[in-house]
Write an enzyme that holds these catalytic residues in place. Structure first.
Site, PDB file in Angstrom:
ATOM      1  NE  ARG A 196      -5.955  -3.476 -19.738  1.00  0.00           N
ATOM      2  CZ  ARG A 196      -5.204  -4.581 -19.172  1.00  0.00           C
ATOM      3  NH1 ARG A 196      -4.343  -4.309 -18.219  1.00  0.00           N
ATOM      4  NH2 ARG A 196      -5.480  -5.771 -19.552  1.00  0.00           N
ATOM      5  NE  ARG A 229      -7.668 -10.275 -22.389  1.00  0.00           N
ATOM      6  CZ  ARG A 229      -6.870 -11.339 -22.527  1.00  0.00           C
ATOM      7  NH1 ARG A 229      -7.178 -12.548 -22.977  1.00  0.00           N
ATOM      8  NH2 ARG A 229      -5.614 -11.072 -22.343  1.00  0.00           N
TER       9      ARG A 229
HETATM   10  P1  AMP Z   1      -3.772  -8.302 -18.143  1.00  0.00           P
HETATM   11  O1  AMP Z   1      -3.059  -9.641 -17.334  1.00  0.00           O
HETATM   12  O2  AMP Z   1      -3.087  -6.933 -17.877  1.00  0.00           O
HETATM   13  O3  AMP Z   1      -3.891  -8.712 -19.670  1.00  0.00           O
HETATM   14  O4  AMP Z   1      -5.216  -8.203 -17.384  1.00  0.00           O
HETATM   15  C1  AMP Z   1      -6.026  -9.197 -17.522  1.00  0.00           C
HETATM   16  C2  AMP Z   1      -7.271  -8.523 -17.064  1.00  0.00           C
HETATM   17  O5  AMP Z   1      -7.205  -8.010 -15.814  1.00  0.00           O
HETATM   18  C3  AMP Z   1      -7.854  -7.597 -17.997  1.00  0.00           C
HETATM   19  O6  AMP Z   1      -8.544  -8.159 -19.240  1.00  0.00           O
HETATM   20  C4  AMP Z   1      -8.933  -6.807 -17.077  1.00  0.00           C
HETATM   21  O7  AMP Z   1     -10.155  -7.620 -16.868  1.00  0.00           O
HETATM   22  C5  AMP Z   1      -8.016  -6.890 -15.725  1.00  0.00           C
HETATM   23  N1  AMP Z   1      -7.204  -5.556 -15.590  1.00  0.00           N
HETATM   24  C6  AMP Z   1      -5.858  -5.733 -15.583  1.00  0.00           C
HETATM   25  N2  AMP Z   1      -5.248  -4.630 -15.531  1.00  0.00           N
HETATM   26  C7  AMP Z   1      -6.542  -3.684 -15.167  1.00  0.00           C
HETATM   27  C8  AMP Z   1      -6.497  -2.238 -15.055  1.00  0.00           C
HETATM   28  N3  AMP Z   1      -5.524  -1.565 -14.935  1.00  0.00           N
HETATM   29  N4  AMP Z   1      -8.024  -1.762 -14.879  1.00  0.00           N
HETATM   30  C9  AMP Z   1      -8.855  -2.430 -15.125  1.00  0.00           C
HETATM   31  N5  AMP Z   1      -8.844  -3.829 -15.302  1.00  0.00           N
HETATM   32  C10 AMP Z   1      -7.724  -4.385 -15.311  1.00  0.00           C
END
Ligand code: AMP
Length: 191
Positions: free
Chosen positions: A92, A144
């Site tokens: 990320r 986000r």
């Molecule tokens: P996602 O399901 O990939 O949209 O992730 C949901 C949330 O999880 C994000 O908005 C971040 O808060 C956290 N998150 C997921 N993957 C990461 C990552 N690789 N690094 C940091 N935070 C993450």
């Protein structure tokens, strides 16, 4: 697909990475590794990781690297990754991408492609609002998207420079996007 395929799915929140990763991982019988899913599960059952990650996820901020890097190292240490994998939501930021490179070298693996799903912002917002996840409210969505542009978008260039970036149009029917991913991965060498 008999070949071991190792893919990173990139793209803004709401671009369909998770949906496509799930479908393709099932088609190819390889694990779909979503850091977001792992975090949501940890938050639900209130593990130490979950407790530490919760406020970041709720606000649409990135969870601190030290929590994520341990998690991904442990996950890629499991035996089911030997036949390939799809990483969804990781890396990320550029630090995470560098860490992943180092980790893959240590475990004698390499990523085949970073697949970047391109979807215009109004469509992303519509999709996220229709999803109903706790962090899919208007305020968190806008944060986000901001966090994505500032911290995650540079990862696209990181993989472009490595010569493994493949961009695809994610703004069409789910089935068409799945076909596009399969084509991109099988047309090796065609950039
Ligand atoms: P996602 O399901 O990939 O949209 O992730 C949901 C949330 O999880 C994000 O908005 C971040 O808060 C956290 N998150 C997921 N993957 C990461 C990552 N690789 N690094 C940091 N935070 C993450």
């Amino acid at each position: 697909m008999a070949k071991k395929t190792r893919l990173i799915f990139l793209g803004p929140p709401g671009a369909g990475k998770g949906t496509q990763a799930q479908v393709i991982a099932e088609l190819w019988s390889i694990p779909h590794i979503s850091t977001g899913e792992i975090l949501r599960a940890a938050i639900k059952v209130e593990t130490d990781l979950g407790k530490q990650a919760k406020s970041f996820v709720d606000q649409g901020e990135l969870v601190p690297d030290h929590l994520i890097l341990d998690l991904i190292k442990e996950r890629l240490g499991k035996s089911d990754v030997q036949n390939g994998w799809i990483l969804d939501g990781f890396p990320r930021n550029v630090e995470q991408a560098r860490f992943l490179d180092q980790l893959l070298t240590e475990i004698s693996q390499s990523c085949d492609y970073a697949v970047n799903f391109e979807v215009p912002e109004p469509e992303l917002i519509t999709r996220m609002l229709g999803r109903g996840r706790k962090d899919d409210n208007e305020e968190t969505i806008s944060n986000r998207l901001k966090v994505y542009l500032e911290q995650t978008a540079p990862v696209i260039d990181y993989y472009r420079q490595q010569g493994i970036l493949k961009s695809i149009d994610g703004n069409c029917e789910q089935e068409q996007v799945t076909i596009a991913v399969q084509q991109v991965v099988s047309n090796q060498g065609d950039n």
